[in-house]
Design a protein around this motif. Structure first.
Motif, mmCIF file in Angstrom:
data_model
loop_
_atom_site.group_PDB
_atom_site.id
_atom_site.type_symbol
_atom_site.label_atom_id
_atom_site.label_comp_id
_atom_site.label_asym_id
_atom_site.label_seq_id
_atom_site.Cartn_x
_atom_site.Cartn_y
_atom_site.Cartn_z
ATOM 1 N N ARG A 89 78.922 29.725 94.176
ATOM 2 C CA ARG A 89 78.636 29.250 92.826
ATOM 3 C C ARG A 89 77.264 29.764 92.396
ATOM 4 N NH1 ARG A 89 79.367 23.281 90.310
ATOM 5 N NH2 ARG A 89 78.019 23.491 88.506
ATOM 6 N N VAL A 90 77.146 30.059 91.105
ATOM 7 C CA VAL A 90 75.878 30.495 90.549
ATOM 8 C C VAL A 90 74.976 29.272 90.337
ATOM 9 C CG1 VAL A 90 74.727 31.605 88.601
ATOM 10 C CG2 VAL A 90 76.913 32.494 89.436
ATOM 11 N N ILE B 56 81.487 37.559 97.777
ATOM 12 C CA ILE B 56 80.615 38.538 98.428
ATOM 13 C C ILE B 56 81.504 39.465 99.243
ATOM 14 C CG2 ILE B 56 78.798 38.866 100.142
ATOM 15 C CD1 ILE B 56 77.533 36.306 99.216
ATOM 16 N N THR B 57 81.342 40.764 99.043
ATOM 17 C CA THR B 57 82.296 41.733 99.607
ATOM 18 C C THR B 57 81.737 42.536 100.774
ATOM 19 O OG1 THR B 57 81.609 43.383 97.960
ATOM 20 C CG2 THR B 57 83.470 41.941 97.395
ATOM 21 N N SER C 136 63.808 39.723 98.557
ATOM 22 C CA SER C 136 65.054 39.114 98.083
ATOM 23 C C SER C 136 66.248 39.805 98.733
ATOM 24 C CB SER C 136 65.177 39.223 96.559
ATOM 25 O OG SER C 136 64.207 38.433 95.916
ATOM 26 N N LEU C 137 67.221 39.014 99.127
ATOM 27 C CA LEU C 137 68.442 39.557 99.699
ATOM 28 C C LEU C 137 69.445 39.815 98.580
ATOM 29 C CD1 LEU C 137 70.189 40.261 102.184
ATOM 30 C CD2 LEU C 137 70.946 37.865 102.195
ATOM 31 N N TRP C 138 69.798 41.076 98.398
ATOM 32 C CA TRP C 138 70.811 41.448 97.412
ATOM 33 C C TRP C 138 72.146 41.642 98.123
ATOM 34 C CZ3 TRP C 138 70.090 42.533 92.053
ATOM 35 C CH2 TRP C 138 68.773 42.310 91.613
ATOM 36 N N ASN D 279 71.237 39.224 93.124
ATOM 37 C CA ASN D 279 70.236 38.596 93.981
ATOM 38 C C ASN D 279 70.839 37.320 94.575
ATOM 39 O OD1 ASN D 279 67.987 37.271 95.098
ATOM 40 N ND2 ASN D 279 66.615 38.133 93.560
ATOM 41 N N SER D 280 70.903 37.254 95.905
ATOM 42 C CA SER D 280 71.587 36.133 96.557
ATOM 43 C C SER D 280 70.875 34.806 96.350
ATOM 44 C CB SER D 280 71.709 36.399 98.062
ATOM 45 O OG SER D 280 70.438 36.331 98.702
#
Length: 344
Positions: free
Chosen positions: A107-108, A142-143, A152-154, A167-168
Motif C-alpha cells: 500500500r502507498v 514489487i517485481t 533510499s531503497l528503490w 522509492n520504497s
C-alpha cells in the motif's frame, strides 16, 4: 292446402337447423382455462456431478464477460483501489515455505492527499516519470530486487499496466490488526524501541529502522514530519542540528530546536512514564482537538503509549506517544513516532 304444406316445410327446416347447431355446439364454444394450460414436462433428477458441471459452466460465464461488457470489466480500478492479493492454489506445501506464486500486497503510505507517488523508468529521481499512484492505493506489486540510491531503497514495481521504479519508503506491506497485535516479533521490536529511547541509545535505536528506509517524528499529528535516515537516527541524541517541528497549539509560535531540546523531554515525560499500551488504538485523555493518525499514515499499524494525568495533576495533563511499525520483506521495523496531548 298449399299454405299448410309450406308451413310444415318451414317448421321442419327450422327444427333441423336447431338440431344441427346443438350437435355442433361443443366445437364452437369459447375455449376454457383447461384448453390454454401448457403441461410442464417432468424434470429428471440431477446428480451431484451434474450440479458441479452446471456450477462450473455458470462460473465460467461470469469469468468470461461477453464482448459487449469486456471493455467495462477491463477498465482500471477506481481511485484508491488496487488489485487484490494474489494467492496460489491449495497445495501440500509445508506452512512457511515461500513460493513464487504468492505475492505480497503493498500500500502507498506517507504520501499527502494532494500529492502522488511517481513511477519512474529507473531507480532515482533523475529518471523520467512514467506513471503515478494515488495516496492509500493498494495492490502495488514489487517485481524484483531493489537498489539503494542516496540512502533510499528503490524497487521495481507494477501497478495496473505501468511498470517502473518507486522509492520504497512510500510502500508498506499490509497486515491485519489481528495478526499485527498477536505477532511476537512486533512485541519484541516495540519493547526494544522503548528501551533504546529510555536509555537514549541511538545505535540500538537505529538498528530497528530498515536499511534504505527512514524514521519519521511529529511533535503533533497535524504538524509536519521530520524525517531521519538510518545514520541520522543513530546520532539523534547527540546531534546539534536544529529542525522545524511546526507551530505550537494555540499561540501558533514556531517550534524549532534540536531533537534533544524538543522531542526528548516529551519522550521522558510521556513515553518513559506511560502506564497503558494500546495496539492499533490511540489511547488518550480528554481534549478539545482531534486524536487521529495523519492522513498519509492511514493503513499502517502501531502501538500507543499513554500516560494519564497523575493524582495531583490537572485531568487534561496527559500525554501519548504512537509508535508506528511497518513490515518490510516479512520483518517488522520502526517507522514513525507521533506525539499527542491536550489541545485547545
Amino acid at each position: 292446402m298449399l299454405f299448410k304444406l309450406w308451413r310444415w316445410i318451414f317448421l321442419f327446416s327450422t327444427g333441423l337447423t336447431i338440431l344441427t347447431l346443438v350437435a355442433c355446439l361443443p366445437d364452437i364454444r369459447s375455449p376454457s382455462d383447461e384448453s390454454i394450460k401448457v403441461p410442464t414436462p417432468k424434470a429428471s433428477p440431477i446428480t451431484n456431478a451434474e450440479e458441479s458441471e452446471q456450477d462450473a459452466e455458470s462460473l465460467e460465464a461470469i469469468k468470461s464477460p461477453s464482448p459487449d461488457i469486456q471493455q467495462e470489466a477491463d477498465s482500471p480500478p477506481t481511485e484508491g483501489e488496487g488489485e487484490g492479493i494474489e494467492t496460489s492454489p491449495t497445495t501440500d506445501m509445508p506452512i512457511g515455505e515461500a513460493t513464487d506464486t504468492i505475492a505480497i500486497e503493498y500500500r502507498v503510505v506517507f504520501v499527502e492527499e494532494d500529492d502522488v507517488l511517481n513511477i519512474r523508468n529507473g531507480p532515482g529521481v533523475e529518471f523520467d516519470i512514467v506513471g503515478e499512484i494515488r495516496p492509500g492505493t493498494r495492490g502495488v506489486k514489487i517485481t524484483g530486487e531493489g537498489q539503494v540510491e542516496i540512502d533510499s531503497l528503490w524497487v521495481p514495481v507494477e501497478y495496473e499496466e505501468v511498470s517502473g521504479w518507486v522509492n520504497s519508503r512510500f510502500l508498506t506491506e499490509l497486515i491485519s490488526r489481528e495478526d499485527f497485535c498477536n505477532d511476537e516479533d512486533v512485541e519484541k521490536l516495540v519493547d526494544a524501541a522503548f528501551e533504546a529511547l529510555v536509555n537514549e541509545d541511538g545505535d540500538e535505536f537505529s538498528q530497528l529502522v530498515a536499511e534504505g528506509r527512514s524514521l519519521r517524528f511529529r511533535r503533533h499529528w497535524w504538524n509536519p514530519e521530520v524525517i531521519f535516515n538510518k545514520d541520522e537516527v543513530a546520532s539523534l541524541f547527540e546531534s546539534e542540528e536544529s529542525y522545524s517541528w511546526g507551530i505550537a497549539d494555540g499561540s501558533g509560535d514556531p517550534i524549532e530546536g534540536t531533537f534533544s531540546e524538543v522531542i526528548l523531554p516529551l519522550l521522558e515525560r510521556n513515553l518513559k512514564a506511560h502506564s497503558e499500551r494500546g495496539c492499533d488504538e490511540i489511547l488518550h485523555g480528554g481534549t478539545a482537538g482531534l486524536v487521529q493518525l495523519p492522513t498519509s499514515y492511514e493503513g499502517t499499524n502501531y502501538y500507543s503509549f499513554f500516560r494519564p494525568a497523575g493524582p495531583d495533576e490537572f485531568e487534561l495533563d496527559w500525554g501519548t506517544w504512537v509508535m508506528g511499525v511497518e513490515f518490510w520483506q516479512g520483518q517488522p521495523y520502526l517507522s514513525y513516532m507521533v506525539h499527542y496531548e491536550w489541545e485547545i
